[in-house]
Design a protein around this motif. Structure first.
Motif, PDB file in Angstrom:
ATOM      1  N   VAL A  54       0.839  -1.205   0.000  1.00  0.00           N
ATOM      2  CA  VAL A  54       0.000   0.000   0.000  1.00  0.00           C
ATOM      3  C   VAL A  54       0.873   1.254   0.000  1.00  0.00           C
ATOM      4  O   VAL A  54       0.626   2.196  -0.757  1.00  0.00           O
ATOM      5  N   VAL A  55       1.903   1.276   0.844  1.00  0.00           N
ATOM      6  CA  VAL A  55       2.811   2.432   0.884  1.00  0.00           C
ATOM      7  C   VAL A  55       3.522   2.599  -0.461  1.00  0.00           C
ATOM      8  O   VAL A  55       3.636   3.715  -0.990  1.00  0.00           O
ATOM      9  N   ALA A  56       3.990   1.494  -1.040  1.00  0.00           N
ATOM     10  CA  ALA A  56       4.749   1.558  -2.290  1.00  0.00           C
ATOM     11  C   ALA A  56       3.883   2.027  -3.455  1.00  0.00           C
ATOM     12  O   ALA A  56       4.371   2.732  -4.355  1.00  0.00           O
ATOM     13  N   MET A  57       2.600   1.657  -3.468  1.00  0.00           N
ATOM     14  CA  MET A  57       1.730   2.120  -4.550  1.00  0.00           C
ATOM     15  C   MET A  57       1.564   3.637  -4.493  1.00  0.00           C
ATOM     16  O   MET A  57       1.583   4.320  -5.525  1.00  0.00           O
ATOM     17  N   GLY A  58       1.391   4.170  -3.275  1.00  0.00           N
ATOM     18  CA  GLY A  58       1.317   5.621  -3.144  1.00  0.00           C
ATOM     19  C   GLY A  58       2.623   6.278  -3.547  1.00  0.00           C
ATOM     20  O   GLY A  58       2.629   7.337  -4.203  1.00  0.00           O
ATOM     21  N   MET A  59       3.749   5.671  -3.174  1.00  0.00           N
ATOM     22  CA  MET A  59       5.053   6.218  -3.545  1.00  0.00           C
ATOM     23  C   MET A  59       5.242   6.229  -5.059  1.00  0.00           C
ATOM     24  O   MET A  59       5.881   7.140  -5.612  1.00  0.00           O
ATOM     25  N   THR A  60       4.693   5.239  -5.732  1.00  0.00           N
ATOM     26  CA  THR A  60       4.805   5.178  -7.192  1.00  0.00           C
ATOM     27  C   THR A  60       4.177   6.401  -7.838  1.00  0.00           C
ATOM     28  O   THR A  60       4.716   6.957  -8.812  1.00  0.00           O
ATOM     29  N   TYR A  61       3.051   6.852  -7.316  1.00  0.00           N
ATOM     30  CA  TYR A  61       2.417   8.064  -7.838  1.00  0.00           C
ATOM     31  C   TYR A  61       3.371   9.257  -7.737  1.00  0.00           C
ATOM     32  O   TYR A  61       3.516  10.036  -8.686  1.00  0.00           O
ATOM     33  N   VAL A  62       4.003   9.410  -6.575  1.00  0.00           N
ATOM     34  CA  VAL A  62       4.898  10.549  -6.373  1.00  0.00           C
ATOM     35  C   VAL A  62       6.119  10.448  -7.279  1.00  0.00           C
ATOM     36  O   VAL A  62       6.557  11.442  -7.871  1.00  0.00           O
ATOM     37  N   ILE A  63       6.692   9.257  -7.398  1.00  0.00           N
ATOM     38  CA  ILE A  63       7.885   9.083  -8.230  1.00  0.00           C
ATOM     39  C   ILE A  63       7.555   9.349  -9.693  1.00  0.00           C
ATOM     40  O   ILE A  63       8.337   9.983 -10.416  1.00  0.00           O
ATOM     41  N   ILE A  64       6.399   8.902 -10.155  1.00  0.00           N
ATOM     42  CA  ILE A  64       6.004   9.187 -11.536  1.00  0.00           C
ATOM     43  C   ILE A  64       5.868  10.687 -11.763  1.00  0.00           C
ATOM     44  O   ILE A  64       6.205  11.204 -12.832  1.00  0.00           O
ATOM     45  N   SER A  65       5.414  11.407 -10.745  1.00  0.00           N
ATOM     46  CA  SER A  65       5.242  12.860 -10.880  1.00  0.00           C
ATOM     47  C   SER A  65       6.569  13.610 -10.889  1.00  0.00           C
ATOM     48  O   SER A  65       6.600  14.812 -11.152  1.00  0.00           O
TER      49      SER A  65
ATOM     50  N   ALA B 143      -2.364   9.531   1.587  1.00  0.00           N
ATOM     51  CA  ALA B 143      -3.563   8.740   1.854  1.00  0.00           C
ATOM     52  C   ALA B 143      -3.228   7.262   1.971  1.00  0.00           C
ATOM     53  O   ALA B 143      -3.728   6.555   2.868  1.00  0.00           O
ATOM     54  N   MET B 144      -2.360   6.773   1.078  1.00  0.00           N
ATOM     55  CA  MET B 144      -1.965   5.358   1.141  1.00  0.00           C
ATOM     56  C   MET B 144      -1.148   5.072   2.399  1.00  0.00           C
ATOM     57  O   MET B 144      -1.277   4.002   3.003  1.00  0.00           O
ATOM     58  N   ALA B 145      -0.311   6.024   2.807  1.00  0.00           N
ATOM     59  CA  ALA B 145       0.420   5.857   4.063  1.00  0.00           C
ATOM     60  C   ALA B 145      -0.548   5.824   5.242  1.00  0.00           C
ATOM     61  O   ALA B 145      -0.345   5.085   6.214  1.00  0.00           O
ATOM     62  N   GLY B 146      -1.624   6.624   5.157  1.00  0.00           N
ATOM     63  CA  GLY B 146      -2.652   6.600   6.195  1.00  0.00           C
ATOM     64  C   GLY B 146      -3.351   5.252   6.266  1.00  0.00           C
ATOM     65  O   GLY B 146      -3.570   4.704   7.351  1.00  0.00           O
ATOM     66  N   VAL B 147      -3.706   4.699   5.107  1.00  0.00           N
ATOM     67  CA  VAL B 147      -4.323   3.373   5.067  1.00  0.00           C
ATOM     68  C   VAL B 147      -3.367   2.333   5.652  1.00  0.00           C
ATOM     69  O   VAL B 147      -3.764   1.460   6.437  1.00  0.00           O
ATOM     70  N   ALA B 148      -2.087   2.424   5.268  1.00  0.00           N
ATOM     71  CA  ALA B 148      -1.088   1.489   5.777  1.00  0.00           C
ATOM     72  C   ALA B 148      -0.945   1.597   7.290  1.00  0.00           C
ATOM     73  O   ALA B 148      -0.772   0.587   7.985  1.00  0.00           O
ATOM     74  N   GLY B 149      -1.033   2.813   7.815  1.00  0.00           N
ATOM     75  CA  GLY B 149      -0.951   3.002   9.258  1.00  0.00           C
ATOM     76  C   GLY B 149      -2.111   2.334   9.984  1.00  0.00           C
ATOM     77  O   GLY B 149      -1.925   1.713  11.040  1.00  0.00           O
TER      78      GLY B 149
END
Length: 311
Positions: free
Chosen positions: A46-57, A215-221
């Motif tokens: 879950v954390v990595a999927m959110g990170m992928t969005y940021v890295i793509i940006s 948001a994904m980090a929040g879900v992961a938490g």
């Protein structure tokens, strides 16, 4: 053919790693161990999927580990007073808030993503430790039974915690690979100036990527709190490094504009299976950190070589 082979390299490496581990120890393919691998990969995925969005940006976020801890503690505190649903919402809201803060620091103040999210990482972790006194949040009688059940229960033999990233993957995959927003995100990360001239609000797109990540980090938490049955203010350590490593191992470019969620999941599994293999072979836990560090450096070097060849 060569390009197709390179594109599938994360999956190939994962397959070789699983095969090699299965040959070295018969415990790897046991039902108990497979379940453990799935649980370990669930939160990180879950954390990595959110990170992928940021890295793509075109950026990255090293505050996600602290955000995971903050979201888990916030969820625990709120659900003890107002119930499970309110607690889950509070945890995700904390993640979104941190993500929004990071996005504004990067886009409005034009701060370097490393400096902006480094500051957020330290501040958020400090606030969590200050408010909790460094103690776990679980209440006198523990967290609500429904929340504990979420961390323990299974559906069709698969832990509910593992179903969460599966469902989120479907949503995030559609947004990234099928929606107009996803195309704007790739365009912004690939060439921000060209995207701006094409009429894309690049600042808003980049800021939204940090909100997705938060948001994904929040879900992961919230997931981690359910698994640990408490809000742990010290949880989430090294999550940011492993999330970035998983995305880059999966083929996302630190230069922006490239990345696939499916390959990010493969990157997560590579890191988790590697750690699991070392555990099964009774390798010292310190060596596991060294191995993960080597994976991060190798992934960054491979990314640099890919771009050097294109240039």
């Amino acid at each position: 053919m060569r390009q197709r082979f390179l594109d599938q390299m994360p999956v190939i490496i994962l397959a070789i790693l699983c095969l090699g581990t299965a040959l070295m120890t018969d415990r790897f393919l046991s039902a108990v161990n497979i379940s453990n691998v799935m649980l370990q990969a669930s939160v990180m995925a879950v954390v990595a999927m959110g990170m992928t969005y940021v890295i793509i940006s075109g950026g990255f976020d090293i505050s996600v580990g602290s955000t995971v801890a903050a979201a888990g503690c916030a969820a625990a505190v709120v659900m003890l007073e107002f119930g499970t649903g309110a607690g889950v919402a509070a945890g995700i809201a904390v993640g979104c808030l941190v993500g929004l803060l990071n996005g504004l620091l990067v886009t409005r103040l034009d701060l370097n993503p490393f400096i902006a999210t480094l500051g957020s990482m330290v501040v958020v972790r400090g606030v969590v430790l200050l408010l909790t006194g460094g103690r776990p949040i679980m209440g006198e009688e523990g967290l609500p039974d429904a929340f504990i059940l979420y961390g323990r229960a299974r559906l069709w033999g698969v832990p509910l915690l593992t179903w969460t990233p599966i469902v989120l993957f479907g949503l995030l995959w559609w947004v990234l690979h099928r929606s107009a927003y996803g195309k704007r995100l790739y365009a912004t990360g690939g060439n921000a100036q060209a995207a701006y001239l094409a009429g894309i609000n690049t600042g808003r797109i980049r800021a939204s990527a940090y909100v997705w990540c938060g948001a994904m980090a929040g879900v992961a938490g919230v997931m981690l709190a359910a698994r640990l049955q408490s809000g742990q203010p010290t949880s989430g350590e090294f999550y940011e490094l492993m999330a970035i490593a998983a995305a880059v191992v999966g083929g996302a470019s630190l230069y922006g504009g490239e990345g696939r969620l499916a390959k990010t999941i493969a990157g997560v599994l590579i890191i988790v299976v590697l750690g699991n293999a070392l555990n099964l072979m009774n390798v010292d836990s310190y060596w596991q950190r060294i191995a993960i560090g080597v994976v991060i450096v190798a992934a960054a070097a491979a990314d640099r070589l890919r771009h050097a060849r294109r240039d």
